[in-house]
Design a protein around this motif. Structure first.
Motif, short mmCIF file in Angstrom:
data_model
loop_
_atom_site.label_atom_id
_atom_site.label_comp_id
_atom_site.label_asym_id
_atom_site.label_seq_id
_atom_site.Cartn_x
_atom_site.Cartn_y
_atom_site.Cartn_z
N VAL A 78 0.75 -0.94 -0.10
CA VAL A 78 0.10 -0.69 0.19
C VAL A 78 0.63 1.21 0.34
O VAL A 78 2.26 1.41 0.60
CB VAL A 78 -0.73 0.06 1.36
CG1 VAL A 78 -2.09 0.99 1.17
CG2 VAL A 78 -1.80 -0.75 0.96
N LEU A 79 0.80 2.58 -1.23
CA LEU A 79 1.81 3.82 -0.94
C LEU A 79 0.32 4.90 -1.23
O LEU A 79 -0.75 4.56 -1.41
CB LEU A 79 2.19 3.88 -2.11
CG LEU A 79 2.41 1.97 -3.01
CD1 LEU A 79 3.14 2.63 -4.52
CD2 LEU A 79 4.02 2.23 -2.62
N SER A 80 0.76 5.18 0.39
CA SER A 80 -0.37 6.55 0.86
C SER A 80 0.20 7.71 1.64
O SER A 80 1.73 7.31 1.60
CB SER A 80 -1.39 6.11 2.47
OG SER A 80 -0.33 5.44 3.30
N SER A 81 -0.17 8.91 0.95
CA SER A 81 0.21 9.82 1.59
C SER A 81 -1.28 10.61 1.64
O SER A 81 -2.30 11.27 1.19
CB SER A 81 0.88 10.39 0.77
OG SER A 81 1.74 11.55 0.66
N THR A 82 -0.64 11.54 2.78
CA THR A 82 -1.74 12.42 3.22
C THR A 82 -2.44 13.50 1.90
O THR A 82 -1.67 13.59 1.23
CB THR A 82 -1.42 13.52 4.13
OG1 THR A 82 -1.15 12.99 5.32
CG2 THR A 82 -2.10 14.35 4.12
N GLY A 83 -3.89 13.14 1.81
CA GLY A 83 -4.63 14.02 0.99
C GLY A 83 -4.73 13.05 -0.86
O GLY A 83 -5.09 13.83 -1.39
N ALA A 84 -3.96 12.27 -0.57
CA ALA A 84 -3.64 11.35 -1.91
C ALA A 84 -4.75 10.20 -1.72
O ALA A 84 -4.78 9.02 -0.64
CB ALA A 84 -2.56 11.09 -2.33
N VAL A 85 -5.04 9.44 -3.24
CA VAL A 85 -5.71 8.34 -2.84
C VAL A 85 -4.46 6.85 -2.88
O VAL A 85 -3.70 7.09 -3.60
CB VAL A 85 -6.62 8.22 -3.94
CG1 VAL A 85 -7.44 6.73 -4.45
CG2 VAL A 85 -8.44 8.85 -4.57
N SER A 86 -4.95 6.03 -1.73
CA SER A 86 -3.80 5.39 -1.81
C SER A 86 -3.80 4.38 -2.92
O SER A 86 -4.42 4.08 -3.71
CB SER A 86 -4.09 4.68 -1.08
OG SER A 86 -3.93 4.62 1.10
N LEU A 87 -2.66 4.16 -3.88
CA LEU A 87 -2.68 3.00 -4.75
C LEU A 87 -1.78 1.87 -3.89
O LEU A 87 -0.75 1.09 -3.14
CB LEU A 87 -0.89 3.82 -5.48
CG LEU A 87 -0.77 2.88 -6.78
CD1 LEU A 87 -2.40 2.82 -7.26
CD2 LEU A 87 0.91 3.68 -7.43
N ASN A 88 -2.41 0.46 -4.53
CA ASN A 88 -1.97 -0.63 -3.84
C ASN A 88 -1.18 -0.93 -5.51
O ASN A 88 -1.22 -1.51 -6.98
CB ASN A 88 -3.05 -1.85 -3.91
CG ASN A 88 -4.12 -1.10 -3.29
OD1 ASN A 88 -3.32 -0.96 -2.14
ND2 ASN A 88 -5.26 -1.13 -3.15
N VAL A 89 -0.24 -2.15 -5.13
CA VAL A 89 1.33 -2.82 -5.72
C VAL A 89 0.94 -4.20 -5.62
O VAL A 89 0.76 -4.70 -3.90
CB VAL A 89 2.64 -2.68 -5.25
CG1 VAL A 89 3.45 -3.20 -6.73
CG2 VAL A 89 2.09 -1.06 -6.03
N GLN A 90 0.19 -4.86 -6.19
CA GLN A 90 0.11 -6.49 -6.10
C GLN A 90 1.62 -6.85 -5.63
O GLN A 90 1.98 -7.41 -6.30
CB GLN A 90 -1.13 -7.32 -7.43
CG GLN A 90 -1.62 -8.10 -6.64
CD GLN A 90 -2.00 -8.62 -8.42
OE1 GLN A 90 -2.32 -8.16 -8.92
NE2 GLN A 90 -2.48 -10.40 -8.02
N VAL A 91 1.33 -7.76 -4.66
CA VAL A 91 2.58 -8.89 -4.61
C VAL A 91 1.46 -10.70 -5.06
O VAL A 91 1.03 -10.49 -4.24
CB VAL A 91 3.30 -9.04 -3.55
CG1 VAL A 91 4.22 -9.59 -3.14
CG2 VAL A 91 3.23 -7.69 -3.26
N PRO A 92 1.97 -11.26 -6.12
CA PRO A 92 1.27 -12.23 -5.96
C PRO A 92 1.61 -13.83 -5.10
O PRO A 92 2.92 -12.89 -4.53
CB PRO A 92 1.15 -12.79 -8.16
CG PRO A 92 3.02 -12.19 -7.91
CD PRO A 92 2.55 -11.21 -6.66
#
Length: 186
Positions: free
Chosen positions: A90-104
Motif C-alpha cells: 500500500v502506497l499512501s500519502s496525506t490527501g492522496a488516494v492510496s495505490l496498491n501494488v499487487q504481490v502475487p
C-alpha cells in the motif's frame, strides 16, 4: 491539483526457504503534489526497503511536492512462518488516494534440519545409556525448543547384549518450519 501517487507494477511470484529472506523484487514509486512523503506498507509476510539493504514493514519516502520515480524493493521475510503469502503493497500519502501494488502468491517452504543420534558406549550387563542426539540447521536463533514432537531414539542393544556395535536410530521429529533428515548412531 490533488496529490497523486503513481508507480508500481504487478510483481513476479517468489519462493524461499524458512530462515532465508526471499529474493528482492523492485517496484517504482512517484508522486505529485505530495505533502508529508509517501508511506510504503508491506503486506503480511513481506518487508519493504528503499535501498535494498534496510528492510521493515513500512518505509517512508520523505519529501513534498513532486517525488521523482524511485526504485523500492519487497521480499519475503526470513522470520515469516512456512506458508503462502500474497497481498498488496500500500502506497499512501496525506490527501492522496492510496495505490496498491499487487504481490502475487509467494511461498516459504520448510528449512532442512539434520538430526544425528549420538554414538554411545556401555559395558556388558549395564543398562543402556540414555540415548541422545544433536541437531543442526535451525534458523533465526531457534533450537530444539521448536519441536512439536521430539524425535524418538531406539537401539537393538539390551542389558545382556554381547559385545559389538548396535544401531541407534532416530525418527519422528515434528516442527512447523522444518523438514528433518535423520542420521543413525551406534
Amino acid at each position: 491539483m490533488a496529490s497523486t501517487i503513481t508507480g508500481g507494477s504487478i510483481l513476479p511470484q517468489t519462493t524461499t526457504v524458512y530462515g532465508t529472506a526471499g529474493k528482492a523484487r523492485a517496484f517504482i514509486v512517484a508522486g505529485t503534489e505530495i505533502t508529508g512523503g509517501i508511506l510504503i506498507t508491506a503486506p503480511t509476510g513481506f518487508e519493504v526497503s528503499k535501498d535494498g539493504i534496510s528492510y521493515g514493514e513500512t518505509q517512508i519516502i520523505a519529501g513534498g511536492g513532486t517525488i521523482a520515480e524511485t526504485t523500492n524493493y519487497v521480499r519475503l521475510k526470513a522470520t515469516q512462518e512456512v506458508g503462502s503469502y500474497s497481498g498488496n503493497i500500500v502506497l499512501s500519502s496525506t490527501g492522496a488516494v492510496s495505490l496498491n501494488v499487487q504481490v502475487p502468491s509467494s511461498t516459504i517452504s520448510k528449512a532442512p534440519v539434520v538430526i544425528t543420534a549420538d554414538d554411545l558406549t556401555k559395558n556388558i550387563g549395564d543398562n543402556d545409556p540414555i540415548l541422545t542426539f544433536k541437531s543442526t540447521g535451525f534458523k533465526n536463533s531457534e533450537t530444539e525448543r521448536v519441536f512439536i514432537t521430539q524425535p524418538t531414539l531406539s537401539t537393538t542393544a539390551v542389558t545382556d547384549s554381547p559385545a559389538g556395535q548396535y544401531p541407534i536410530t532416530v525418527s519422528g521429529a515434528v516442527a512447523t518450519n522444518y523438514d528433518f533428515t535423520y542420521v543413525s548412531g551406534k
